[in-house]
Design a protein around this motif. Structure first.
Motif, short mmCIF file in Angstrom:
data_model
loop_
_atom_site.label_atom_id
_atom_site.label_comp_id
_atom_site.label_asym_id
_atom_site.label_seq_id
_atom_site.Cartn_x
_atom_site.Cartn_y
_atom_site.Cartn_z
N ILE A 125 12.85 -58.62 -28.79
CA ILE A 125 12.13 -58.36 -30.05
C ILE A 125 11.47 -56.99 -29.96
O ILE A 125 10.77 -56.68 -29.00
CB ILE A 125 11.08 -59.46 -30.31
N ILE A 126 11.72 -56.19 -31.00
CA ILE A 126 11.11 -54.85 -31.10
C ILE A 126 10.24 -54.83 -32.34
O ILE A 126 10.66 -55.25 -33.42
CB ILE A 126 12.19 -53.75 -31.18
N VAL A 127 9.01 -54.34 -32.18
CA VAL A 127 8.08 -54.25 -33.30
C VAL A 127 7.64 -52.79 -33.46
O VAL A 127 7.19 -52.17 -32.49
CB VAL A 127 6.84 -55.14 -33.09
N ILE A 175 9.07 -54.27 -38.71
CA ILE A 175 8.50 -52.96 -39.04
C ILE A 175 7.25 -53.17 -39.89
O ILE A 175 7.31 -53.83 -40.94
CB ILE A 175 9.51 -52.08 -39.80
N TYR A 176 6.13 -52.62 -39.43
CA TYR A 176 4.87 -52.75 -40.16
C TYR A 176 4.35 -51.39 -40.59
O TYR A 176 4.40 -50.43 -39.81
CB TYR A 176 3.82 -53.44 -39.29
N ASN A 177 3.87 -51.33 -41.82
CA ASN A 177 3.19 -50.13 -42.31
C ASN A 177 1.71 -50.32 -42.03
O ASN A 177 0.97 -50.88 -42.83
CB ASN A 177 3.45 -49.96 -43.81
N GLY A 178 1.31 -49.92 -40.82
CA GLY A 178 -0.08 -50.11 -40.42
C GLY A 178 -0.36 -49.39 -39.12
O GLY A 178 0.52 -48.82 -38.49
N SER A 179 -1.62 -49.43 -38.73
CA SER A 179 -2.08 -48.72 -37.55
C SER A 179 -1.93 -49.55 -36.28
O SER A 179 -2.12 -50.77 -36.29
CB SER A 179 -3.56 -48.34 -37.73
N ALA A 180 -1.63 -48.88 -35.19
CA ALA A 180 -1.56 -49.53 -33.88
C ALA A 180 -2.94 -50.00 -33.43
O ALA A 180 -3.04 -50.77 -32.47
CB ALA A 180 -0.97 -48.57 -32.85
N GLU A 181 -3.99 -49.60 -34.13
CA GLU A 181 -5.33 -50.12 -33.84
C GLU A 181 -5.38 -51.64 -34.01
O GLU A 181 -6.20 -52.31 -33.41
CB GLU A 181 -6.36 -49.52 -34.80
N LYS A 182 -4.51 -52.17 -34.86
CA LYS A 182 -4.50 -53.61 -35.14
C LYS A 182 -3.35 -54.32 -34.42
O LYS A 182 -2.88 -55.36 -34.86
CB LYS A 182 -4.37 -53.83 -36.65
N VAL A 183 -2.90 -53.76 -33.32
CA VAL A 183 -1.73 -54.30 -32.61
C VAL A 183 -1.93 -55.76 -32.23
O VAL A 183 -1.00 -56.57 -32.31
CB VAL A 183 -1.40 -53.44 -31.36
N ASP A 184 -3.14 -56.14 -31.83
CA ASP A 184 -3.39 -57.53 -31.45
C ASP A 184 -3.19 -58.48 -32.63
O ASP A 184 -2.62 -59.57 -32.48
CB ASP A 184 -4.79 -57.68 -30.85
N TRP A 185 -3.64 -58.07 -33.81
CA TRP A 185 -3.47 -58.90 -35.02
C TRP A 185 -2.00 -59.06 -35.36
O TRP A 185 -1.55 -60.17 -35.66
CB TRP A 185 -4.22 -58.28 -36.19
N TYR A 186 -1.25 -57.97 -35.31
CA TYR A 186 0.19 -58.03 -35.61
C TYR A 186 0.94 -58.91 -34.61
O TYR A 186 1.86 -59.63 -34.97
CB TYR A 186 0.80 -56.63 -35.64
N MET A 187 0.54 -58.85 -33.35
CA MET A 187 1.19 -59.67 -32.34
C MET A 187 0.96 -61.15 -32.60
O MET A 187 1.85 -61.98 -32.41
CB MET A 187 0.73 -59.26 -30.94
N LYS A 188 -0.24 -61.48 -33.03
CA LYS A 188 -0.52 -62.87 -33.40
C LYS A 188 0.38 -63.30 -34.56
O LYS A 188 0.93 -64.40 -34.56
CB LYS A 188 -1.98 -63.03 -33.80
N GLU A 189 0.53 -62.41 -35.54
CA GLU A 189 1.37 -62.70 -36.70
C GLU A 189 2.82 -62.95 -36.29
O GLU A 189 3.51 -63.79 -36.87
CB GLU A 189 1.31 -61.53 -37.70
N CYS A 190 3.30 -62.22 -35.30
CA CYS A 190 4.68 -62.34 -34.84
C CYS A 190 4.86 -63.43 -33.78
O CYS A 190 5.99 -63.75 -33.39
CB CYS A 190 5.17 -61.01 -34.25
N THR A 226 -4.72 -59.10 -20.11
CA THR A 226 -5.54 -60.31 -20.25
C THR A 226 -6.08 -60.47 -21.64
O THR A 226 -7.05 -61.18 -21.86
CB THR A 226 -6.75 -60.23 -19.27
N TYR A 227 -5.49 -59.83 -22.60
CA TYR A 227 -5.99 -59.91 -23.96
C TYR A 227 -5.73 -61.30 -24.53
O TYR A 227 -4.63 -61.83 -24.43
CB TYR A 227 -5.32 -58.86 -24.85
N ALA A 228 -6.75 -61.91 -25.08
CA ALA A 228 -6.60 -63.26 -25.63
C ALA A 228 -5.91 -63.22 -26.98
O ALA A 228 -6.37 -62.56 -27.89
CB ALA A 228 -7.98 -63.91 -25.76
N ILE A 229 -4.79 -63.93 -27.08
CA ILE A 229 -4.05 -63.97 -28.34
C ILE A 229 -4.01 -65.42 -28.82
O ILE A 229 -3.74 -66.31 -28.08
CB ILE A 229 -2.63 -63.43 -28.16
#
Length: 195
Positions: free
Chosen positions: A66-68, A92-107, A192-195
């Motif tokens: 999987i590539i994001v 593919i997301y139109n957004g900032s890598a600042e929110k990478v943790d949120w996007y990973m949860k979504e995926c 160790t980021y909590a997802i």
């Protein structure tokens, strides 16, 4: 067409685009050189632009990998969506890598094997860079790598605050010449980021 799009975006957004020309295939080859494509399950790319590095990732990846992609620039995002329409296991997301943790949860992605970055850390606000690098270091699995390129060494010390190992190699066949930084945590450290 790709060149004109890139130039137009650089002129209108020089701090976030960071380069007048797209990266060369030589730089792209060097960026993916340390990726173990047989083992990688999850690969992220920050700031793919027009997809020079993405093309290499798709060319070499296991089809199940999987590539994001995170592209903050709306015009580049549109180019990427059209270019990779119908490609399996590519998000593919139109957004900032600042929110990478949120996007990973979504995926539903639990960790990351590799992160490629085309972000211009030399011109991004320090607080934004800090947030992106901190979250990235926590999301990487053991022995994972964060691979980025920069045109100067000005941010090397800053990046070393988040990664204990930073290997630098030069690619002169790029305009301008670029340094590839392959960054990892110590072998006994793990994301160790909590997802």
């Amino acid at each position: 067409m790709k060149f004109l799009s890139f130039l137009a975006q650089y002129i209108s957004n020089p701090r976030s685009v960071g380069a007048v020309l797209p990266s060369t295939r030589y730089l792209a080859d060097k960026m993916v050189k340390k990726i173990d494509f047989n083992q990688a399950k999850y690969i992220l790319e920050y700031g793919p632009g027009t997809g020079v590095f993405t093309d290499k990732l798709l060319q070499h990846r296991n089809p199940k990998t999987i590539i994001v992609l995170f592209e903050n620039n709306r015009e580049f995002y549109k180019i990427l969506k059209e270019k990779y329409q119908g490609v399996d296991n590519l998000y593919i997301y139109n957004g900032s890598a600042e929110k990478v943790d949120w996007y990973m949860k979504e995926c539903g992605i639990p960790y990351v094997d590799y992160v490629l970055s085309g972000l211009p850390f030399a011109t991004l606000p320090k607080a934004v860079s800090h947030k992106i690098l901190l979250k990235t270091s926590k999301l990487l699995r053991k022995n994972g790598k964060f691979i980025t390129f920069q045109y100067t060494k000005v941010k090397k010390n800053f990046i070393e605050q988040f990664f204990s190992n930073v290997d630098v190699s030069l690619e002169i066949r790029n305009v301008p010449p670029a340094m590839v930084l392959s960054c990892s945590l110590e072998e006994n450290m793990e994301g160790t980021y909590a997802i």
